[in-house]
Scaffold this active site. Structure first.
Site, PDB file in Angstrom:
ATOM      1  CD  GLU A 167      22.778  33.402  20.657  1.00  9.68           C
ATOM      2  OE1 GLU A 167      21.667  33.684  21.142  1.00  9.68           O
ATOM      3  OE2 GLU A 167      23.080  33.913  19.565  1.00  9.68           O
ATOM      4  CG  ASP A 186      24.412  29.468  19.088  1.00 10.65           C
ATOM      5  OD1 ASP A 186      25.078  30.548  18.590  1.00 10.65           O
ATOM      6  OD2 ASP A 186      25.273  28.494  19.456  1.00 10.65           O
ATOM      7  CG  ASP A 189      24.557  33.528  15.740  1.00  8.06           C
ATOM      8  OD1 ASP A 189      24.028  34.437  15.173  1.00  8.06           O
ATOM      9  OD2 ASP A 189      24.450  33.580  16.934  1.00  8.06           O
ATOM     10  CG  ASP A 367      43.273  55.127  21.925  1.00  7.55           C
ATOM     11  OD1 ASP A 367      43.159  55.552  20.856  1.00  7.55           O
ATOM     12  OD2 ASP A 367      43.803  55.988  22.834  1.00  7.55           O
ATOM     13  CG  HIS A 488      46.741  56.683  17.805  1.00 12.38           C
ATOM     14  ND1 HIS A 488      45.637  56.866  19.121  1.00 12.38           N
ATOM     15  CD2 HIS A 488      47.746  55.922  18.187  1.00 12.38           C
ATOM     16  CE1 HIS A 488      46.099  55.870  19.879  1.00 12.38           C
ATOM     17  NE2 HIS A 488      47.331  55.476  19.675  1.00 12.38           N
ATOM     18  CG  ASP A 490      42.701  59.078  16.000  1.00 14.80           C
ATOM     19  OD1 ASP A 490      43.765  59.274  16.564  1.00 14.80           O
ATOM     20  OD2 ASP A 490      41.663  59.091  16.835  1.00 14.80           O
ATOM     21  CB  CYS A 666      41.041  60.286  21.680  1.00 11.29           C
ATOM     22  SG  CYS A 666      42.346  60.713  20.468  1.00 11.29           S
TER      23      CYS A 666
END
Length: 684
Positions: A167, A186, A189, A367, A488, A490, A666
């Site tokens: 915050e 706050d 939350d 990444d 990776h 992906d 990426c």
């Protein structure tokens, strides 16, 4: 709700809570009774010597029973006393004044002569520590299930968020790292917890209410309460308006009893996510303590308990709606950046560019971080998971993303334990699936690891894997990705939305599909068509040359076997059929890495490594052989995707990404909206 109906609700909730107490036939007693419980006394234990009979009388607010039941219709007449006689006392409503109710037990001898009286002066008090146990965003009264947790749409139990945003916009710091409330925003939350009491103006002397937690739970939460309002508090700021009740160092704290009909709000703050050493469950207790004697500890005579579960961090798959796109600007990626700007603008989403003063030449936005979110019934906000990779982009997630309603979490690892597999191109999530009748409405996390039989392969570091498994709601799947130089997932798979079947398709890189395409070109007289034609940074190669290279074919056969291993795992773990999978024509080559191991990289730009923005796909431009003026690889890709209603935009990332062993995915990242499905409705 009337006071009477509220009292009945409280009574119904706690009737199984029995408190043993001792009658005293020598002097009157003052007893504090908590409404909804039962006072239980052994009549023989408290009887004077030679007692043979007893009788009971009480004021209207007191109810009692005798166990075992007697045959007497009136307990005002002497009743035979035996060793098993128990007196069970309840009260129907809270007291308005101290000691305003009374119960007397009279003991008689052999000839029914009166031996003594045990007199109770009773004060009834209603106490309830309440949370949002039915998960509708409102703290309800006296929920009978507030002290336990159950998953599912008919489940119960309160939800707690880790307060991992900031915050303090200009004093960057996680809210969990400070033990005060700087802004009223706050409180959103945190989870509200309400102490509701009803009774006389004050507690009897020496009695007090305390809130307490275990040492293990103290590492995971803080509890705040508002201070009584005063002019000085108002002038001195928000933080002075709240006090910490429970912290890591304070496991028990006294809380005020306000008298009459009163409510006191508390705000519970989560401090850490579920992990290997923390199952996410938190228990908070409220006890009423009774004094025994000056100098001796008080003893608890009543405890109310609530249970929270800390909300998990949730990843978002490609099928969810994008909100904003993130890319880096570097000295050499102008062409790539131009293509990304056009794609994002055309798709209608927001583009955020991380400039060189922040990225310091690190272009691998995917990444460094992974976007997700956390959610409670009253609040939801995005949370970025920062990779232990810690390249030159390491300051970006904390320095640029963390802020009001934008959270941050990371897992630290020793540098010696961190490998390329800890970059988050190696962390993906599937769309929702059903596998052998088991539903995964939030999808399943996918990571890449070493082959199961290897002894020296690279793996995602244990602290990250432990974190992902501990979130529970997106049960991870481990694929074999160590066969790649970068390693990776992906690099060989992604998901795109689809209008039919399961609502998506799994796209897999496929050397077999690549060779099939090139053989078709040769058979149609295009064997001399060249890949990379027109590029100054890559030597052109013809279709015929590719097909004639037996060593290259062997390398791709190996790659295909690695991908097929993963294909089988994905089919089994995601409940997929071959019709749910599309093979993309992508070839690889093997290179020797620094460990003298042969691992694979994409031979031409890896089209599976794309960015998915709704129905728009940003795909690495492959620079394949041209037929009738059009790239055959692009044409094949468009044919495969347009059947799903998706449009393909090819982005030139050759010089600035592909040659550095990465592609469009990426170099970009997407924050997406969360699921409509609520994680607590999972059947676990």
């Amino acid at each position: 709700m009337s006071q009477e109906s509220s009292a009945i609700d409280c009574f119904n909730m706690k009737t199984d809570y029995q408190r043993t107490f001792r009658l005293d036939a020598r002097s009157p007693q003052k007893v504090l009774y908590v409404q909804g419980t039962t006072l239980k006394a052994n009549l023989r234990r408290s009887a004077p010597p030679n007692s043979m009979f007893f009788s009971v009388k009480c004021t209207p607010n007191v109810q009692y029973t005798i166990d075992p039941p007697t045959q007497m219709t009136s307990h005002l007449s002497p009743i035979t006393l035996d060793g098993k006689s128990m007196l069970l006392i309840t009260m129907s409503s809270a007291s308005q004044h101290e000691n305003d109710s009374k119960l007397t037990v009279r003991y008689y001898g052999q000839n029914k002569e009166v031996l003594s009286n045990a007199i109770l002066h009773l004060t009834a008090l209603e106490i309830s520590l309440d949370v949002d146990a039915d998960r509708d965003g409102v703290v309800e009264k006296n929920n009978p299930n507030k002290g336990s947790w159950k998953w599912g749409p008919d489940g119960h139990g309160a939800v707690l968020l880790v307060n991992c945003d900031s915050e303090r916009r200009y004093a960057k710091q996680l809210d969990t790292e400070v033990d005060y409330i700087a802004k009223l925003s706050d409180l959103r939350d945190m989870s509200e917890m309400v102490l509701r009491t009803r009774g006389p103006a004050k507690l009897p002397d020496g009695y007090k209410l305390t809130m307490h937690i275990s040492q293990s739970d103290a590492e995971s939460i803080r509890v705040y309460s508002p201070r009584p309002q005063s002019h000085s508090n108002f002038l001195s700021g928000v933080s002075s308006g709240f006090t910490t009740v429970l912290t890591r160092r304070v496991l028990s704290g006294q809380v005020p009893y306000l008298g009459g009909v009163a409510e006191t709000s508390f705000y519970v703050e989560g401090l850490r996510f579920p992990d290997k050493d923390f199952d996410g469950l938190i228990t908070i207790n409220l006890s009423l303590l009774e004094p025994i004697c000056r100098g001796l500890p008080e003893t608890p005579i009543f405890t109310d308990t609530v249970v929270f579960r800390v909300a998990p961090w949730i990843m978002t798959p490609n099928t969810l709606r994008p909100v904003e796109v993130f890319v880096c600007s570097t000295s050499d990626n102008y062409v790539f950046l131009k293509g990304m700007k056009n794609l994002v603008l055309k798709s209608g989403y927001k583009l955020n560019i991380c400039h060189e003063y922040m990225n310091r030449g690190d272009r691998w936005m995917q990444d460094e971080l992974e976007f997700g979110y956390i959610e409670a019934p009253h609040q939801r906000f995005p949370v970025v998971l920062d990779s232990p990779r810690d390249g030159k982009l390491l300051d970006f997630p904390y320095g640029e993303l963390l802020g009001p309603d934008f959270g941050y979490v990371t897992r630290m690892a020793l540098r010696k334990d961190v490998s390329s597999l800890d970059s988050f191109g190696n962390l993906e999530v599937s769309p929702p699936v059903t596998v052998n009748g088991k539903e995964y409405p939030l999808g399943r996390i996918i990571i890449g690891v070493a082959f199961p039989t290897t002894t020296k392969g690279r793996n995602m570091t244990k602290v990250v894997q432990d974190f992902l498994w501990a979130q529970k709601v997106q049960e991870p799947i481990a694929l074999f990705s160590d066969w790649l130089v970068v390693g990776h997932v992906d690099e060989f798979m992604t998901f795109v939305p689809a209008p039919d079947r399961k609502g998506f398709r799994l796209l897999l890189a496929s050397p077999d599909a690549g060779y099939k395409l090139f053989r078709g070109l040769k058979n149609n007289g295009h064997g001399q068509a060249k890949l990379f034609e027109g590029r100054n940074d890559q030597k052109p190669i013809t279709v015929d040359e590719i097909l004639e290279d037996e060593g290259f074919q062997a390398e791709n056969n190996y790659v295909q076997s690695c991908i097929d291993w993963n294909r089988d795992v994905l089919k089994r773990e995601l409940g997929l059929d071959d019709g749910d999978i599309i093979d993309l024509p992508i070839l690889f080559k093997l290179e020797q890495d620094t460990d003298y191991e042969f691992r694979a990289v994409a031979f031409y730009p890896d089209m599976v490594n794309m960015i998915v923005l709704g129905k728009s796909l940003g795909i690495p431009k492959p620079f394949g052989p041209k037929v009738n003026g059009r790239c055959a690889l692009e044409a094949e890709m468009c044919s495969l995707m347009e059947g799903l209603g998706l449009t393909c935009t090819f982005i030139d990332d050759f010089a600035s990404y592909h040659r550095l062993l990465g592609e469009v995915h990426c170099g970009s990242n997407v924050r997406r909206e969360g699921f409509d499905f609520k994680w607590w409705d999972l059947d676990m």
